[in-house]
Design an enzyme around this catalytic site. Structure first.
Site, PDB file in Angstrom:
ATOM      1  CB  THR A  25       2.890 -64.844  38.942  1.00 51.75           C
ATOM      2  OG1 THR A  25       2.403 -65.401  37.728  1.00 51.75           O
ATOM      3  CG2 THR A  25       3.085 -65.495  40.024  1.00 51.75           C
TER       4      THR A  25
ATOM      5  CG  ASP B 256      -2.304 -65.322  33.259  1.00 51.32           C
ATOM      6  OD1 ASP B 256      -2.459 -66.105  34.032  1.00 51.32           O
ATOM      7  OD2 ASP B 256      -1.699 -65.117  32.119  1.00 51.32           O
ATOM      8  CB  SER B 257       0.894 -61.154  31.083  1.00 51.84           C
ATOM      9  OG  SER B 257       1.372 -62.583  30.675  1.00 51.84           O
TER      10      SER B 257
ATOM     11  CB  THR C 237      12.923 -64.955  23.829  1.00 54.24           C
ATOM     12  OG1 THR C 237      11.788 -65.871  23.631  1.00 54.24           O
ATOM     13  CG2 THR C 237      14.015 -65.610  24.600  1.00 54.24           C
TER      14      THR C 237
ATOM     15  CD  GLN D  88      11.867 -73.529  13.368  1.00 51.99           C
ATOM     16  OE1 GLN D  88      11.954 -74.895  13.898  1.00 51.99           O
ATOM     17  NE2 GLN D  88      10.952 -73.326  12.625  1.00 51.99           N
TER      18      GLN D  88
ATOM     19  CG  ASP E 258       2.581 -66.852  31.259  1.00 55.73           C
ATOM     20  OD1 ASP E 258       3.636 -67.197  31.509  1.00 55.73           O
ATOM     21  OD2 ASP E 258       1.468 -67.262  31.457  1.00 55.73           O
TER      22      ASP E 258
HETATM   23  N1  ASP Z   1       0.463 -66.386  33.782  1.00 57.44           N
HETATM   24  C1  ASP Z   1       1.137 -65.599  34.445  1.00 57.44           C
HETATM   25  C2  ASP Z   1       1.043 -64.154  33.600  1.00 57.44           C
HETATM   26  O1  ASP Z   1       1.786 -64.040  32.693  1.00 57.44           O
HETATM   27  C3  ASP Z   1       2.598 -65.885  34.773  1.00 57.44           C
HETATM   28  C4  ASP Z   1       3.490 -64.865  35.306  1.00 57.44           C
HETATM   29  O2  ASP Z   1       3.118 -63.672  35.759  1.00 57.44           O
HETATM   30  O3  ASP Z   1       4.515 -65.148  35.427  1.00 57.44           O
HETATM   31  O4  ASP Z   1       0.386 -63.391  33.890  1.00 57.44           O
END
Ligand code: ASP
Length: 343
Positions: free
Chosen positions: A15, A59-60, A167, A279, A92
């Site tokens: 992001t 995007d991760s 996490t 968990q 993410d």
């Molecule tokens: N979807 C984005 C990612 O993980 C979310 C972020 O960067 O916060 O690439």
């Protein structure tokens, strides 16, 4: 006179560097030079910064072990020339990547700090600038001319954490990460408060080793009341599966029904590794504390202790990639390699 600390900034996507697609309105990764253009403040920092960007920032959610290898190799080839590394990454899967990289680097004597943001850097209310600027400042910290931190960390919303303890806990709040079983290493307020006693010792004498063999023939199974025998047996019979993280209840508890325990026994007898991780978001597996975990312990299930699922799955990939002898696997997994579990 000593020169300024040299920081290497790696942009993988996320992001922090995204903008809205003109047609769909969805956020997608854009090019790095635009990102740097949005942070003229970087020039004011008391360090020298060089940059590298993934050819196609992602995007991760698309992160995978090949990308981890690319990050690791990029750091390795610049290791001698820089004092610290900052990896810009989507939030993410950032905890998975920080965990994976922590295992991939042995004898680290310089900081590798992951950061990113919840809002793009171009957004008026962005959290990206603080995250990036402070991550760079922390990566520049030195004592007697040597980097103060020698581990893989994650910086987000005023806190620096050990990466493999984190996490992602929120898709909404700027405070997106937690480290439930290990305190934060640094807090950023008016000053930076360093909890040095919590840092891993910086490795000074040994040479850096970069491990890139990761085996992804692994799975995570989250237990839930009502899980059927056919679902579990189908997963456990996947032909090339080598290891499983099983997310159990509470302190590592699971059903005591015969079908369940028989499946676990058969799987272990086939030579697969089963790692028990809770968990719960905090606390530790303690097999034998309740009757509902005693049999698991006796069957040879590995205890994840207080490891996160993110660190457990990446540690499993790392250890499977290293062909640890079967008789040593349990002991090695249950040992803290990079501060990922409390002993
Ligand atoms: N979807 C984005 C990612 O993980 C979310 C972020 O960067 O916060 O690439």
């Amino acid at each position: 006179m000593r020169s300024k600390p040299r920081i290497f900034l790696i942009y993988t996507g996320g992001t922090i560097g995204m903008s809205k697609d003109f047609e769909t309105g969805a956020l997608k990764a854009f090019n790095f030079s635009k990102l740097l253009h949005n942070i003229p403040e970087l020039k004011l920092l008391d360090c020298e910064i060089d940059t590298f960007s993934f050819k196609n920032p992602i995007d991760s959610s698309n992160m995978n072990p090949e990308h981890w290898t690319e990050i690791a190799r990029t750091i390795e080839s610049n290791y001698e020339n820089f004092d610290g590394f900052v990896v810009l990454h989507g939030s993410d899967t950032m905890s998975y990547s920080a965990s994976a990289l922590s295992f991939m680097f042995e004898n680290l004597s310089k900081p590798i700090i992951f950061t990113g943001s919840q809002l793009p850097i171009g957004d008026l209310r962005t959290d990206a600038k603080e995250n990036l600027i402070t991550a760079i400042q922390i990566a520049s910290l030195q004592e007697n001319g040597q980097p103060l931190i020698g581990e893989v960390c994650l910086y987000f919303e005023y806190k620096l954490y050990r990466g493999n303890r984190t996490t992602k806990i929120s898709a909404e709040h700027f405070n997106a990460f937690a480290s439930p079983n290990y305190p934060h290493l640094v807090e950023s307020g008016v000053n930076l408060t360093l909890n040095k006693q919590l840092f891993l010792p910086v490795s000074n004498n040994d040479n850096l080793i970069v491990h890139t063999r990761l085996d992804n023939r692994v799975a995570i199974i989250k237990m839930f009341p009502g899980m059927s025998e056919s679902v579990l047996s189908t997963i456990l019979s996947i032909s090339d599966l080598k290891g499983i993280i099983i997310e159990t209840y509470g302190a590592g508890n699971a059903p005591t029904e015969d079908w369940f325990l028989d499946l676990i026994k058969k799987t272990i007898n086939k030579g697969l590794y089963i790692v028990n991780v809770t968990q719960c978001s905090g606390g530790s597996v303690d097999m034998g504390k309740y009757e509902t975990s005693t049999v698991l312990k006796n069957l040879g299930v590995v205890s994840g202790k207080d490891i996160t699922t993110e660190a457990a799955i990446t540690k499993l990939m790392y250890l499977l990639g290293h062909n640890i002898p079967q008789e040593d696997f349990k002991t090695v997994f249950e040992t803290s390699l990079r501060g990922e579990i409390s002993l």
